[in-house]
Design an enzyme around this catalytic site. Structure first.
Site, short mmCIF file in Angstrom:
data_model
loop_
_atom_site.label_atom_id
_atom_site.label_comp_id
_atom_site.label_asym_id
_atom_site.label_seq_id
_atom_site.Cartn_x
_atom_site.Cartn_y
_atom_site.Cartn_z
N TRP A 130 0.87 -1.18 0.00
CA TRP A 130 0.00 0.00 0.00
C TRP A 130 0.91 1.23 0.00
O TRP A 130 1.83 1.32 0.82
CB TRP A 130 -0.85 -0.05 1.27
CG TRP A 130 -1.82 1.07 1.48
CD1 TRP A 130 -2.71 1.56 0.57
CD2 TRP A 130 -2.01 1.82 2.69
NE1 TRP A 130 -3.46 2.56 1.15
CE2 TRP A 130 -3.04 2.74 2.44
CE3 TRP A 130 -1.43 1.80 3.95
CZ2 TRP A 130 -3.50 3.63 3.40
CZ3 TRP A 130 -1.88 2.68 4.91
CH2 TRP A 130 -2.89 3.59 4.64
N ASP A 211 -0.02 -5.21 9.91
CA ASP A 211 -1.05 -4.25 9.51
C ASP A 211 -2.34 -5.04 9.25
O ASP A 211 -2.40 -5.85 8.32
CB ASP A 211 -0.59 -3.50 8.26
CG ASP A 211 -1.60 -2.42 7.87
OD1 ASP A 211 -2.66 -2.32 8.52
OD2 ASP A 211 -1.33 -1.67 6.92
N LYS A 246 -12.96 -0.46 7.23
CA LYS A 246 -13.63 -1.31 6.23
C LYS A 246 -14.61 -2.27 6.89
O LYS A 246 -15.75 -2.39 6.46
CB LYS A 246 -12.61 -2.14 5.44
CG LYS A 246 -11.30 -1.45 5.18
CD LYS A 246 -11.33 -0.52 4.01
CE LYS A 246 -10.17 0.41 4.08
NZ LYS A 246 -9.64 0.89 2.85
C1 LIG Z 1 -3.15 -2.07 4.06
C2 LIG Z 1 -3.81 -0.90 4.69
N1 LIG Z 1 -3.38 -0.46 5.88
C3 LIG Z 1 -3.96 0.58 6.50
C4 LIG Z 1 -4.99 1.25 5.92
C5 LIG Z 1 -5.53 2.48 6.64
O1 LIG Z 1 -6.78 2.40 7.10
P1 LIG Z 1 -7.53 3.68 7.68
O2 LIG Z 1 -8.38 4.19 6.59
O3 LIG Z 1 -8.30 3.13 8.83
O4 LIG Z 1 -6.52 4.68 8.11
C6 LIG Z 1 -5.49 0.85 4.68
C7 LIG Z 1 -6.57 1.58 4.02
O5 LIG Z 1 -6.80 1.53 2.85
C8 LIG Z 1 -4.88 -0.26 4.05
O6 LIG Z 1 -5.29 -0.70 2.86
#
Ligand SMILES: Cc1ncc(COP(=O)(O)O)c(C=O)c1O
Length: 398
Positions: A130, A211, A246
């Site tokens: 990501w 994560d 999500k």
């Molecule tokens: C792999 C990953 N980590 C962390 C996050 C972050 O999530 P948040 O929107 O709760 O900050 C995302 C969001 O798309 C993600 O895909």
């Protein structure tokens, strides 16, 4: 002050959403940003969230500050969800949890803590990962390195390559791992592979940072946690960043948690004291609403049951769209085996579409896909699947 400063580049994924909003084509489809959409193309508020909000509205007596680490009930419910109700991690108190603003906030708080005590460590990220992982850990002052993960030729996990890279990571360095529903590839480890990686971590002495942004979007909340359970079993120190954006649909409530797991409760308490000082200087204490909603749902048997049903409904819809896309391309005579799309998990798939095709789809069909070919399957619906399949077939044949 700004006259001689260059404009910063727009965030690649959020920039795509902006372009999508401005597109006037009524048939436009957004397969970019990682947000769940229902059959009607909407990102719904879950019914269990609505029910919890009703309870909270009636009960709420103050908007005074929360503790630095958030509501204690939230922390304890998050731990049960992470490790399982009967986990020794929970009963021994060797894990400490603080409410953080979203998964991103949790990653950043964890990164701050690590930088304080491990300033010379490198952070190892999966290839690919990501995009914001790079941003968050670089902003905390870390140098980054990559470990092998995705094999573009087989469109699956390069487990041998991953093992080889992680066996070379020096002790004290940090390894960032996607616990399930790998973003962007959708390619995950199985339980045996997680045990293997956890053993390597223990032997080598690197620090795992998990994560966990999609618990329940892979198979179920239980089976999706097998990576967390594998590291817990080794007894090493590790970190987990949870996001409830999500799986509870709480995107704009910024609801996440940073959990630090230590070998024993005494070490955990020391970690917690420093977690508090880190949080205090960044945002002082967390926003209350999302955490209270999650705690209310998880602590109530009926609401929790409803949540699990709604979560599996989202998960099943995405799986249905994966099959519909594969079948749709095959029935249009598109050459190639796209069956890997159905074995990938979570919201995303590395579709294998080239950047040229991605551009053609956007310019000619108003179908928005992230560069590199990552598709958010949740953007597909029964209403737009034929349009998308026709368009991809045309682009690939052309
Ligand atoms: C792999 C990953 N980590 C962390 C996050 C972050 O999530 P948040 O929107 O709760 O900050 C995302 C969001 O798309 C993600 O895909």
């Amino acid at each position: 002050m700004w006259r001689n400063v260059e404009t910063a580049p727009a965030d690649s994924i959020l920039g795509l959403t902006e372009a999508f909003k401005n597109d006037t084509n009524p048939e436009k489809v957004n397969l970019g940003v990682g947000v769940y959409k229902d059959e009607g193309g909407k990102t719904p508020v879950l019914q269990c969230v609505k029910a919890a909000e009703k309870i909270l509205l009636e009960k709420e007596e103050t908007k005074s500050y929360l503790p630095i680490t958030g509501d204690p009930l939230y922390a304890s419910e998050v731990q049960k969800l992470l490790f399982g109700e009967d986990s020794e991690v929970v009963s021994t108190g060797r894990a400490v949890t603080a409410h953080a603003p979203g998964g991103t906030g949790a990653l950043r708080v964890g990164a701050e803590l690590l930088k304080k005590f491990n300033p010379d460590a490198k952070v190892w990220i999966s290839s690919p990962t990501w995009a914001n992982h790079k941003g968050v850990f670089s902003a905390a002052g870390f140098e980054l390195a990559e470990y092998s993960y995705y094999d573009a030729a087989t469109k699956s996990l390069d487990f041998d390559g991953m093992v080889e890279s992680l066996n070379k990571v020096p002790a004290g360095d940090i390894v960032l791992l996607h616990t399930c529903c790998h973003n962007p590839s959708g390619v995950d480890l199985n339980e045996a592979q997680w045990k293997n990686i956890a053993e390597i971590g223990k032997e080598r002495g690197w620090i795992p940072f998990l994560d966990f942004a999609y618990q329940g979007f892979g198979e179920s909340v239980e089976s999706d946690r097998c990576g967390v359970v594998a590291f817990a079993a080794t007894g090493v120190d590790f970190f987990v960043a949870s996001s409830f954006s999500k799986n509870f649909g709480l995107y704009n409530e910024r609801t996440g948690a940073i959990t630090v797991v230590a070998p024993n409760a005494e070490d955990g308490a020391v970690a917690m004291s420093h977690l508090k000082t880190s949080v205090r200087v960044i945002y002082s204490n967390p926003p209350a609403h999302g955490g209270l909603v999650v705690a209310t749902i998880l602590a109530d048997a009926e609401l929790k049951k409803q949540w699990l049903q709604e979560l599996s409904g989202m998960c099943d819809r995405i799986k249905e769209m994966r099959s519909a896309l594969v079948d749709g391309l095959a029935s249009r005579g598109v050459e190639g085996d796209f069956s890997y799309i159905t074995s990938q998990r979570g919201m995303f798939s590395f579709s294998g579409l080239s950047d040229d095709v991605v551009k053609w789809l956007r310019d000619n069909r108003s179908i928005y896909v992230v560069g590199g070919g990552r598709i958010n399957l949740a953007g597909l619906t029964r209403a737009n699947i034929d349009y998308v399949c026709d368009s991809i077939a045309e682009a690939l044949k052309g």
